[in-house]
Design a protein around this motif. Structure first.
Motif, PDB file in Angstrom:
ATOM      1  N   GLU A 494      68.896  -0.641  54.882  1.00 19.58           N
ATOM      2  CA  GLU A 494      69.242  -0.730  53.469  1.00 19.58           C
ATOM      3  C   GLU A 494      70.665  -0.220  53.268  1.00 19.58           C
ATOM      4  N   ASP A 495      71.391  -0.793  52.314  1.00 19.80           N
ATOM      5  CA  ASP A 495      72.807  -0.513  52.155  1.00 19.80           C
ATOM      6  C   ASP A 495      73.132   0.980  52.021  1.00 19.80           C
ATOM      7  N   LYS A 496      72.294   1.733  51.300  1.00 22.91           N
ATOM      8  CA  LYS A 496      72.646   3.137  51.059  1.00 22.91           C
ATOM      9  C   LYS A 496      72.521   4.006  52.311  1.00 22.91           C
ATOM     10  N   TYR A 497      71.884   3.479  53.373  1.00 21.88           N
ATOM     11  CA  TYR A 497      71.764   4.233  54.617  1.00 21.88           C
ATOM     12  C   TYR A 497      72.717   3.728  55.699  1.00 21.88           C
ATOM     13  N   LEU A 498      73.523   2.716  55.381  1.00 19.22           N
ATOM     14  CA  LEU A 498      74.364   2.091  56.400  1.00 19.22           C
ATOM     15  C   LEU A 498      75.368   3.080  56.989  1.00 19.22           C
ATOM     16  N   GLU A 499      75.887   3.964  56.161  1.00 16.57           N
ATOM     17  CA  GLU A 499      76.901   4.900  56.640  1.00 16.57           C
ATOM     18  C   GLU A 499      76.336   5.919  57.638  1.00 16.57           C
ATOM     19  N   LEU A 500      75.015   6.038  57.716  1.00 15.92           N
ATOM     20  CA  LEU A 500      74.407   6.970  58.662  1.00 15.92           C
ATOM     21  C   LEU A 500      74.293   6.382  60.061  1.00 15.92           C
ATOM     22  N   ILE A 501      74.524   5.086  60.205  1.00 18.58           N
ATOM     23  CA  ILE A 501      74.378   4.397  61.494  1.00 18.58           C
ATOM     24  C   ILE A 501      75.699   4.464  62.256  1.00 18.58           C
ATOM     25  N   PRO A 502      75.664   4.774  63.543  1.00 16.88           N
ATOM     26  CA  PRO A 502      76.900   4.760  64.349  1.00 16.88           C
ATOM     27  C   PRO A 502      77.520   3.358  64.371  1.00 16.88           C
ATOM     28  N   GLN A 503      78.660   3.203  63.729  1.00 18.93           N
ATOM     29  CA  GLN A 503      79.265   1.886  63.567  1.00 18.93           C
ATOM     30  C   GLN A 503      79.793   1.316  64.883  1.00 18.93           C
ATOM     31  N   ASP A 504      80.037   2.187  65.879  1.00 18.58           N
ATOM     32  CA  ASP A 504      80.567   1.705  67.154  1.00 18.58           C
ATOM     33  C   ASP A 504      79.486   1.194  68.088  1.00 18.58           C
ATOM     34  N   LYS A 505      78.212   1.299  67.653  1.00 19.28           N
ATOM     35  CA  LYS A 505      77.117   0.882  68.525  1.00 19.28           C
ATOM     36  C   LYS A 505      76.400  -0.379  68.042  1.00 19.28           C
ATOM     37  N   PHE A 506      76.757  -0.848  66.842  1.00 22.36           N
ATOM     38  CA  PHE A 506      76.082  -2.025  66.285  1.00 22.36           C
ATOM     39  C   PHE A 506      77.090  -2.922  65.572  1.00 22.36           C
ATOM     40  N   SER A 507      76.804  -4.206  65.587  1.00 28.23           N
ATOM     41  CA  SER A 507      77.502  -5.144  64.702  1.00 28.23           C
ATOM     42  C   SER A 507      76.530  -5.549  63.604  1.00 28.23           C
ATOM     43  N   PHE A 508      77.040  -5.720  62.382  1.00 26.94           N
ATOM     44  CA  PHE A 508      76.158  -5.925  61.232  1.00 26.94           C
ATOM     45  C   PHE A 508      76.456  -7.243  60.530  1.00 26.94           C
ATOM     46  N   ASP A 509      75.346  -7.906  60.083  1.00 24.39           N
ATOM     47  CA  ASP A 509      75.415  -9.063  59.192  1.00 24.39           C
ATOM     48  C   ASP A 509      74.576  -8.745  57.958  1.00 24.39           C
ATOM     49  N   THR A 510      74.932  -9.361  56.827  1.00 26.22           N
ATOM     50  CA  THR A 510      74.087  -9.236  55.639  1.00 26.22           C
ATOM     51  C   THR A 510      72.899 -10.178  55.785  1.00 26.22           C
ATOM     52  N   ALA A 511      71.701  -9.598  55.867  1.00 28.43           N
ATOM     53  CA  ALA A 511      70.498 -10.406  56.042  1.00 28.43           C
ATOM     54  C   ALA A 511      69.842 -10.759  54.721  1.00 28.43           C
ATOM     55  N   ALA A 512      70.031  -9.937  53.686  1.00 29.96           N
ATOM     56  CA  ALA A 512      69.391 -10.196  52.391  1.00 29.96           C
ATOM     57  C   ALA A 512      70.167  -9.473  51.300  1.00 29.96           C
ATOM     58  N   ILE A 513      70.252 -10.120  50.152  1.00 27.72           N
ATOM     59  CA  ILE A 513      70.825  -9.502  48.964  1.00 27.72           C
ATOM     60  C   ILE A 513      70.050  -9.991  47.744  1.00 27.72           C
ATOM     61  N   ASN A 514      69.584  -9.053  46.936  1.00 23.98           N
ATOM     62  CA  ASN A 514      68.811  -9.366  45.735  1.00 23.98           C
ATOM     63  C   ASN A 514      69.412  -8.667  44.531  1.00 23.98           C
ATOM     64  N   TRP A 515      69.121  -9.217  43.352  1.00 27.61           N
ATOM     65  CA  TRP A 515      69.459  -8.496  42.145  1.00 27.61           C
ATOM     66  C   TRP A 515      68.731  -7.157  42.133  1.00 27.61           C
ATOM     67  N   ASP A 516      69.430  -6.134  41.709  1.00 25.29           N
ATOM     68  CA  ASP A 516      68.838  -4.809  41.554  1.00 25.29           C
ATOM     69  C   ASP A 516      68.398  -4.665  40.101  1.00 25.29           C
ATOM     70  N   ALA A 517      67.111  -4.331  39.877  1.00 27.00           N
ATOM     71  CA  ALA A 517      66.579  -4.237  38.514  1.00 27.00           C
ATOM     72  C   ALA A 517      67.331  -3.214  37.671  1.00 27.00           C
ATOM     73  N   LYS A 518      67.993  -2.245  38.314  1.00 28.23           N
ATOM     74  CA  LYS A 518      68.759  -1.242  37.551  1.00 28.23           C
ATOM     75  C   LYS A 518      69.967  -1.866  36.859  1.00 28.23           C
ATOM     76  N   PHE A 519      70.374  -3.050  37.332  1.00 27.67           N
ATOM     77  CA  PHE A 519      71.579  -3.678  36.783  1.00 27.67           C
ATOM     78  C   PHE A 519      71.241  -4.959  36.021  1.00 27.67           C
ATOM     79  N   GLY A 540      74.097  -5.900  43.710  1.00 23.52           N
ATOM     80  CA  GLY A 540      72.803  -6.225  44.293  1.00 23.52           C
ATOM     81  C   GLY A 540      72.401  -5.272  45.406  1.00 23.52           C
ATOM     82  N   LYS A 541      71.118  -5.290  45.716  1.00 19.62           N
ATOM     83  CA  LYS A 541      70.569  -4.493  46.812  1.00 19.62           C
ATOM     84  C   LYS A 541      70.722  -5.305  48.097  1.00 19.62           C
TER      85      LYS A 541
END
Length: 549
Positions: A494-519, A540-541
């Motif tokens: 999930e996007d809010k936890y992405l910064e906790l992942i070691p960026q030098d060990k993984f490559s990332f793609d956006t797999a899903a994006i949805n409207w966030d009900a808060k917005f 979006g989430k």
């Protein structure tokens, strides 16, 4: 009046399935507790162990008996792992509850109008409708208690001469309810049987009530899973079950008890919208009249209603769905009351109620048209819109047919949920699970891959359904997952936890994006300036697929 010619219980049950179906069979709304049952059912498919429930984190879960898990599993077995499959049998259970209410009222009353009106009241009961849209135990508990209700009413009608079918309905219904929810079913069933044995108006002899084949069959059904779990896991499972049933769910603060008691009592009345209003006329005189006509039935209604209100008062957090086990019996009593006080002859009041719900439907339809006009939609969604419009027009034309007004009102309530599925389409669908499913197919991710999920568990459950049994996705705690990442072929974050992942060990793609009900406010505003996609990207989430480098 309700004429036999214009009413079919099978037609009413079909209308329930058709009108509630679109809202139920896709994730327009995902209730938090659904994840416990769908996650466990996916694992059952993968391991072949259909007795032991697991969480998405692979922890054991013994807080509820097995029957709800099996209902989800049956859907997955028959239709594949989809949102539709996870909920289809719960929707059908809601419709079946309507049928059992009709059956129970037909057993007790010679006047067929009572049976027809009772079924109509049950079909338009918001608690039943909402419960039938979720893969959680409550609608199954309601259906099983409705089965046992037919048995209880058979004894009240026939006394010691009750045919054997009522023994089977009573004991098997309670046993199945116990395998759904546990102690609440046992409490209501025990009170009901005690009432049959002791009430002064229609006492049943012990030898006539406890028909041994039905009793033994009920005991085997009720105890099967508990014995199996004790055999496999020992007393550990029982501690977890009892803690959920009694420990953490029962409140001990006086003010909380009072608040829950009042709320349960009020909702039990008010949620029979709009029918309870028609029952208020001369309620004291009419209630006394019903008591004099059939004291044994009224006593059972009072006993069960008081029991469920008191049990609901004792929980730490009250939900309206806790009332569902007694709603079948309450619907029959209210249907009888409305027939006796002549409510079906109040044509102007019934017509006003119909027009009120038609107006609500029109409002929901216009909201849906607004969203789907400015955002990308599809043929099926506009087909739903057309159906709602034509059905509304039909109901409006039929408003002067006084004999059919109660059924028209029931249909208009059910139609609200059909219309809501059209209105919430843009916010809810496709859900993150279906988007990840498309991503995995597009990227040709190998089946059998082990995937670590770090994010909101409710969304994780939807994603697990999207991936199906071909992939092994495990929920990891965001607080301590770093050391476990190397055990998995891929990660989903999930996007809010992405910064906790070691960026030098993984490559990332956006797999899903949805409207966030808060917005939702930002979503509505974006339609006016035609930048909805940009706003969705910004607010979006998002869920990111991580591939090890």
């Amino acid at each position: 009046m309700l004429t036999e010619k214009r009413f079919s219980i099978w037609g009413l049950m079909l209308a329930f399935v058709v009108l509630v179906g679109p809202f139920a069979l896709s994730f327009h709304m995902h209730y938090p507790d659904e994840m416990y049952y769908s996650d466990a059912a996916v694992r059952m498919l993968q391991t072949g162990d259909i007795q032991t429930p697991y969480l998405g984190s692979e922890e054991l879960r013994f807080k509820k008996p097995i029957l709800t898990y099996w209902f989800v599993l049956a859907g997955f077995k028959l239709f594949g792992v989809t949102p539709f499959a996870s909920r289809i049998f719960f929707l059908l259970a809601g419709a079946a509850t309507v049928g059992f209410v009709y059956w129970g009222a037909r057993v007790l009353f010679d006047d067929r109008r009572v049976a027809r009106l009772s079924a109509i009241l049950m079909a338009s009961q918001p608690v039943l409708i909402l419960s039938a849209t979720r893969s959680i135990p409550d609608v199954l508990l309601g259906m099983c208690m409705a089965i046992s209700t037919v048995g209880f009413l058979g004894f009240i009608k026939h006394g010691d001469q009750a045919p054997k079918r009522f023994h089977w309905l009573l004991f098997v219904g309670i046993a199945l309810a116990f395998e759904v929810k546990g102690l609440p079913a046992a409490a209501l069933g025990g009170l009901g049987m005690g009432y049959l044995l002791l009430n002064p108006w229609q006492r049943i002899s012990t030898s006539k009530l406890f028909y041994l084949p039905a009793v033994l069959t009920g005991l085997i059904i009720a105890c099967y899973w508990f014995v199996a779990m004790y055999w496999v896991h020992g007393p550990m499972y029982l501690e977890s079950f009892i803690e959920d049933q009694v420990g953490i769910r029962v409140g001990n603060r006086f003010l909380l008890l009072v608040k829950n008691f009042v709320l349960a009592a009020v909702l039990l009345i008010v949620l029979f919208i709009p029918w309870f209003i028609f029952g208020l006329k001369k309620i004291k005189t009419q209630s006394k009249n019903l008591y004099l006509q059939n004291s044994a039935f009224v006593g059972l209604v009072v006993l069960w209603v008081l029991a469920i209100v008191l049990m609901s008062a004792g929980v730490t957090k009250f939900y309206e769905r806790y009332l569902l086990p007694v709603l079948p019996l309450a619907s029959i009593w209210l249907g009888w009351l409305l027939i006796e006080n002549g409510a079906l002859n109040w044509t102007k009041s019934l017509k006003f109620a119909l027009l009120f719900f038609l107006t609500l439907n029109l409002f929901v339809l216009l909201i849906g048209i607004y969203f789907n006009t400015f955002l990308e939609s599809n043929f099926w969604v506009w087909g739903q819109c057309l159906f709602v419009f034509l059905f509304l027009f039909y109901l409006y034309l039929k408003r002067n047919h006084s004999e059919g007004l109660p059924q028209l009102i029931s249909w208009s309530v059910l139609l609200l949920f059909f219309g809501v599925s059209f209105s919430t389409y843009q916010i809810s669908l496709p859900d993150a699970g279906q988007l990840v499913k498309e991503y995995v197919a597009d990227k040709q991710i190998p089946e059998g891959s082990k995937i670590a999920f770090i994010g909101h568990l409710h969304t994780g459950s939807k994603i697990r359904i999207g991936l199906g049994a071909q992939f092994y996705m495990i929920d990891l705690s965001p607080d301590h997952f770093i050391d476990q990442l190397g055990q998995y072929d891929f990660i989903l974050v999930e996007d809010k936890y992405l910064e906790l992942i070691p960026q030098d060990k993984f490559s990332f793609d956006t797999a899903a994006i949805n409207w966030d009900a808060k917005f939702i406010k930002e979503m509505v505003q974006s339609l006016w300036v035609n930048n909805s996609q940009e706003v969705k990207e910004a607010t979006g989430k998002k869920y990111y697929w991580g591939t090890p480098l």
